[in-house]
Design an enzyme around this catalytic site. Sequence first.
Site, PDB file in Angstrom:
ATOM      1  N   ASP B 390       0.869  -1.155   0.000  1.00  0.00           N
ATOM      2  CA  ASP B 390       0.000   0.000   0.000  1.00  0.00           C
ATOM      3  C   ASP B 390       0.918   1.220   0.000  1.00  0.00           C
ATOM      4  OD1 ASP B 390      -2.277   1.594   0.401  1.00  0.00           O
ATOM      5  OD2 ASP B 390      -1.795   1.699   2.529  1.00  0.00           O
ATOM      6  N   THR B 392      -0.067   4.956   0.999  1.00  0.00           N
ATOM      7  CA  THR B 392      -0.243   5.914   2.078  1.00  0.00           C
ATOM      8  C   THR B 392      -0.083   5.237   3.427  1.00  0.00           C
ATOM      9  OG1 THR B 392      -1.918   6.782   0.621  1.00  0.00           O
ATOM     10  CG2 THR B 392      -1.697   7.828   2.782  1.00  0.00           C
ATOM     11  N   ASP B 656      -4.852   5.725  -3.666  1.00  0.00           N
ATOM     12  CA  ASP B 656      -4.551   7.128  -3.925  1.00  0.00           C
ATOM     13  C   ASP B 656      -4.566   7.408  -5.421  1.00  0.00           C
ATOM     14  OD1 ASP B 656      -3.893   9.677  -3.328  1.00  0.00           O
ATOM     15  OD2 ASP B 656      -2.257   9.109  -1.958  1.00  0.00           O
TER      16      ASP B 656
END
Lengths: 369, 1166
Positions: B390, B392, B656
């Site tokens: 991932d 963020t 994102d």
Amino acid sequence: MAVNYSAKEEADGHPAGGAMPGGAGGAVKTRKPDNTAFKQQRLPAWQPILTAGTVLPAFFIIGLIFIPIGIGIFVTSNNIREYEIDYTGTEPSSPCNKCLNVSWDSTPPCTCTINFTLEHSFESNVFMYYGLSNFYQNHRRYVKSRDDSQLNGDNSSLLNPSKECEPYRTNEDKPIAPCGAIANSMFNDTLELYRIDNDTRTPITLIKKGIAWWTDKNVKFRNPTGDGNNLTALFQGTTKPVNWPKPVYMLDSEPDNNGFINEDFIVWMRTAALPTFRKLYRLIERKNNLQPTLQAGKYSLDIAYNYPVHSFDGRKRMILSTISWMGGKNPFLGIAYITVGSICFFLGVVLLIIHHKYGNRNTSADIPN
Amino acid sequence: MDCRLRVCAGEEKRVGTRTVVVGHRPVSETDAYVAQKFCDNRIVSSKYTLWNFLPKNLFEQFRRIANFYFLIIFLVQVIVDTPTSPVTSGLPLFFVITVTAIKQGYEDWLRHRADNEVNKSNVFIVENAKQVQKESEKIKVGDIVEVKADETFPCDLIFLASSSPDGTCYVTTASLDGESNFKTHYAVRDTTVLCTDEAIDTLTATIECEQPQPDLYKSLGPENLLLKGATLKNTQKIYGVAVYTGMETKMALNYQGKSQKRSAVEKSINGFLIVYLCILLSKATVCTTLKYVWQSNPFNDEPWYNEKTKKEKETFKVLRMFTDFLSFMVLFNFIIPVSMYVTVEMQKFLGSFFISWDKEMYDEEIKEGALVNTSDLNEELGQVEYVFTDKTGTLTENSMEFIECCIDGHKYKDCISEVDGFSQTDGPLKYYGKSREELFLRALCLCHTVQIKEADQVDGLMGHPERKYTYISSSPDEIALVKGAEKYGFTFLGLENDFMKIRNQKNETEMYQLLHVLNFDPVRRRMSVIVRTTTGKLFLFCKGADSSIFPRVQQEEIQQTKVHVDRNAMDGYRTLCVAFKELTQKEYDKIDKQLNEAKMALQDREEKMAKVFEDTEADMHLIGATAVEDRLQEQLAETIEALHAAGMKVWVLTGDKMETAKSTCYACRLFQTSTELLELTARTVGVNFLMSDSKHVPCVPRSWTLTQEYGLIIDGATLSLILNPSQDSGSSNYKNIFLQICLKCAAVLCCRMAPLQKAQIVRMVKNTKGSPITLSVGDGANDVSMILEAHVGIGIKGKEGRQASRNSDYAVPKFKHLRKLLLAHGHLYYVRIAHLVQYFFYKNLCFILPQFLYQFFCGFSQQPLYDAAYLTMYNICFTSLPILAYSLLEQHINIDTLTSDPQLYMKVSDNAMLQWRPFLYWTFLGAFEGLVFFFGVYFLFQNSSLEDNGKVFGNWTFGTIVFTVLVFTVTLKLALDTRFWTWMNHFVIWGSLAFYVFFSFFWGGVIWPFLKQQRMYFVFTHMLTSVSTWLAIILLIFISLFPEILLIVLKSIKEKNHQVRNEVMYCCFATPADGDCQQCQAHHSHPAESLPCSLLAQRCWASQQHCTVTPAALHCHPSRVPAAACACPPSCSPSFPAAAAASPALGQHVVCCQPALTSCHWVSWP
């Protein structure tokens, strides 16, 4: 479906909660792992690196140790005198051929005599063995067919032997003592040795005690206990094994070698590992230092042939052997030691040459420019 | 998600919808209200209840093939007359089953507790105009729930009313999708006024909505649906009506079942198990067959001395053969060791403590170390091929910071003074002279959608203790920019009646009337505001990505700024360009008219708006650019490079947006400047393409250059098009093509991913040929599904709640800890367990083989060679602890070396130690040793007597000698393999041998009253009185170990040989100017085999013990080959001035500094 969460912790874990770092810092219990060598996997350790340099000398050393040991064993083994007679009597020329089809209960026993000549004299104590071939003392059904607590003198087991003894457990509703197939098939040939000197037969004293393990004779095998020492009374209520001509309390005349603690019986009860085996029968002790135990010359072996082996294609042997510090004659160990030692040494040389070849290049590279 | 509030019922109920009656008040009496069944709000993650635990758990345990096998063996032993007692296999089995049951029971108890925590938490429900406190699990669909600030929503709610009069509330969905900003939700318009308990109670309505669906992104749109798991922020309280509860909430539907993960090692074990099962079956078959061949001779079958029992005679021959077969199975069943499973479980359980104990993975900030949730996967950490991460919060710290800006090509940092005049100002400033800077800062202050929140409320994301207010925005970048402007003296004070207030450097308040906001959208990638100053001037300020701004500004202005922007982007900053234009009243009127028209348009509104925006944002003047840093986690680039060097492929899966993700990828060196990017996104593919079903995937280069490194970027929308092809049959192989492209790319970036899409990607890779081992790293709830999907799931104990770490297999505080977790722990655990497994099979093969051979000499009668006590204790006591200690403590390579040399990781990749080759080696070794044991002792027993008193040994002595040799050999074999002798290894290895001897004395020294047979009585002691036996035991142990020792010698000679050829001279260069930038150059000792520069660099990397990478040195190398630059080893002494003459020839590799040769020395690598 696993949804592992709790609303409470979510709120705690959110940045909003963490906006003031150290706000609740005092209360946070430290979960810092202990800095111990064990927990950090940094225990002091010996880290051996086995390289050719360290192992090859070991090869030489092992070779140098093994070869002398091997030679020693080999020489010792070769110095052992051993004489073996097969008295099964399958060959028609054999004196025992007449007894070949003997059965258990033939009375009087079939006897035969085999004459033989010892080329070399037997200097030290001589051990007399009987050997059987193709006799599966290690068959599972056979091995377990015994009752050790009965043999240990347990009175209840005496009258109620273990089920393992089937089908040699009871006879005519009486418990068999000793029960089981092993006891039932006890070797019962009688061997007597005579020295023939100018046609006179001098019997050679055969000692029948001291042939069994001391612990067996004194601890593991015990006669039943009760009032008095009269074995006949103690074995009251039991019957003899089917194949035996006489009950267990009449195996020997001496009380300390009678009943369950009869040494021939104890030796037989230690089941052999392989289908061809020898068991210690008698000892011939050296009388004095001037004379060898058995001089070279003629001997005769008198056999009371009771034990049938022909039915299962078995063989019977009588062996006379001297014993060294390493036991009886066995070339295997000596040869094995010599072989392994030689291989070690040889490989050590070969590998050292290879190693040396490359090692040289390595050392020269250490000097820059 | 179609969710409509109807004030009156009457429409026909559609299929696939649910009707919710608000507050359980029927809308009208006449309306036949059919009560729909909804599930309650209970979350159930536990597997067992008190009642079904025993049967269910036992059932599940015996579904395991090994357990079932042992159960069968046990039952056979109970039923059939077998050579060994049922206890020998029943006891270990019982032990295993009990331990596992306790462990699983405990885990389930923890799950029950976690469920209860959620289910029993208190919520407030409005009933009869009163607040009623209830447990969360009691919420029913239709209940009106009151939620207060900072509480999480207990179920999916329709937002009815809020404490704020405009009917809005702020929500953070951090634990759902990882986005930690605040989102504004709006109450249903008709009910906004009902903001008290009494008022809300008067509402009579029904809601018709879809049946529950897992798609999170579709559903996040509706502005009045509040999702379970999201948190209410900055709003005192809200009222909502429950529409989805319990397991039907979006959140629950987005979690996949936590299925039991099995490691690759376990699969290998099962493979080996089958081989050994075959060996076992063939052994039993061979023995049974031969037994009946042998018995065909009647005097063999039943000689006079050994008659059969009545029972034996009476059984049918077929049945007898069958029981014989089973008996042999039981006799040889030790070849498949039940104890291996116990030891493996223990190793995993105990071994996992080392991970949580590791202080290098302890984070001072959050005061926590690594967490191990599953111990089953330790070794899998050493096998990872794909890393899905991932972005963020995992790669980044999830906090934005304004770094610098550039105004008209001048770089400003920290304060408003020129830092670096990259290009001198030439020519007069066209518009505002010296106040150009101020214009830029004003633009930053005005061009955004940031809101002000007074700090008396509970502060939110950007909360700061001293400040009286906080900024709130859906984009953290904007906050960073506004705060950046504040640092330079321009403070945004908020929006009041369409006037934006700014306090400038002179502490005066400026007012700007906000006329229009041209909102950000991902296609345009820019946003604008139109403001009117107090003096009546009209300005349009626009900010956006460079690619979308540059074409719209005066071309001559671009150059200066572009240099800065490119440089910033290379540094991994998120860059935005700011432009403006002044509007005349006439122009503005036109724009205003067009905008209003477009807004009012009923058809094609979006398109019309886009067109107006396009026209408006043209012919602007570039003022400058900003650089915002989403701070990367520390040592991120190093970690990713180490993972790359270890042969892992790193994919970034993020929710994102693309630009951000891309810049992060550059910053963490996932993409390099040389990487050619393939973009497969909604933008490149085009929105229209998404709608239609075109037959080919664009943007794939026709020719695939092998030398070029490719990186792929794909977004969620495109991905769902590929993975879930619509009716089109031809598109099904999109997935294949896509996969092939992906696998060839060095790095893949997937952006705008829904949680389930992340899992889909992982599953896709997981199921490719060769089924590579995948690892997912994430920190938020949106990563949970991929964490669960991957072979190994790692949670980052980040800021976004505990969802990820709770559902993960391992949780670490920071991404950088992956390095040690994988390279050191994973590698070690793999080597340890692989060795453990091989060793176990090996030691049981040479344990059972003599027993098999013995059958040939005992008439195939199933006579055991060893005593029952030895049979039982061999695996439990005599040989278990040394291997357990080995498998916990062994470090065949030092931990530090493992961490610093990632290429070592590849040595064990592809399950290297559990392939068939090593397995065969171990099997042959076991077979060889078994043969040596048996026949060695067999030849020894040809002798009449082994004792010097002429007495003879029996079958039990035979077995005991074999067993003694066996125990010593397998233990010493392990000792030979041990490379890390701690005191514990010494203790257990020598202790085990001592225990064996002690036990044998003890076991043979007593007449045991509970035994039927005293067969071992003094056997061991007698054995040791014989010199021959001693000599034989020593010899046989040596012969058995000889091949192993020989192999070590040969290997060592080979390695030495290898090493000599790889000897390389390293010359160290030190620059007088910069101590950090030490360069280490490799010069091959054999000039004929000169290597290309990059290869040299690789080698330099390989010899880690001599060269360590310094980040500074790396930075100055343009091609970013890892370790092209190395620091000099300490042993590098300036002793070689003479060699300086050689430096020009070598110096061509040295890039950034002028080198001065200080020393040369020899190093070698393994």
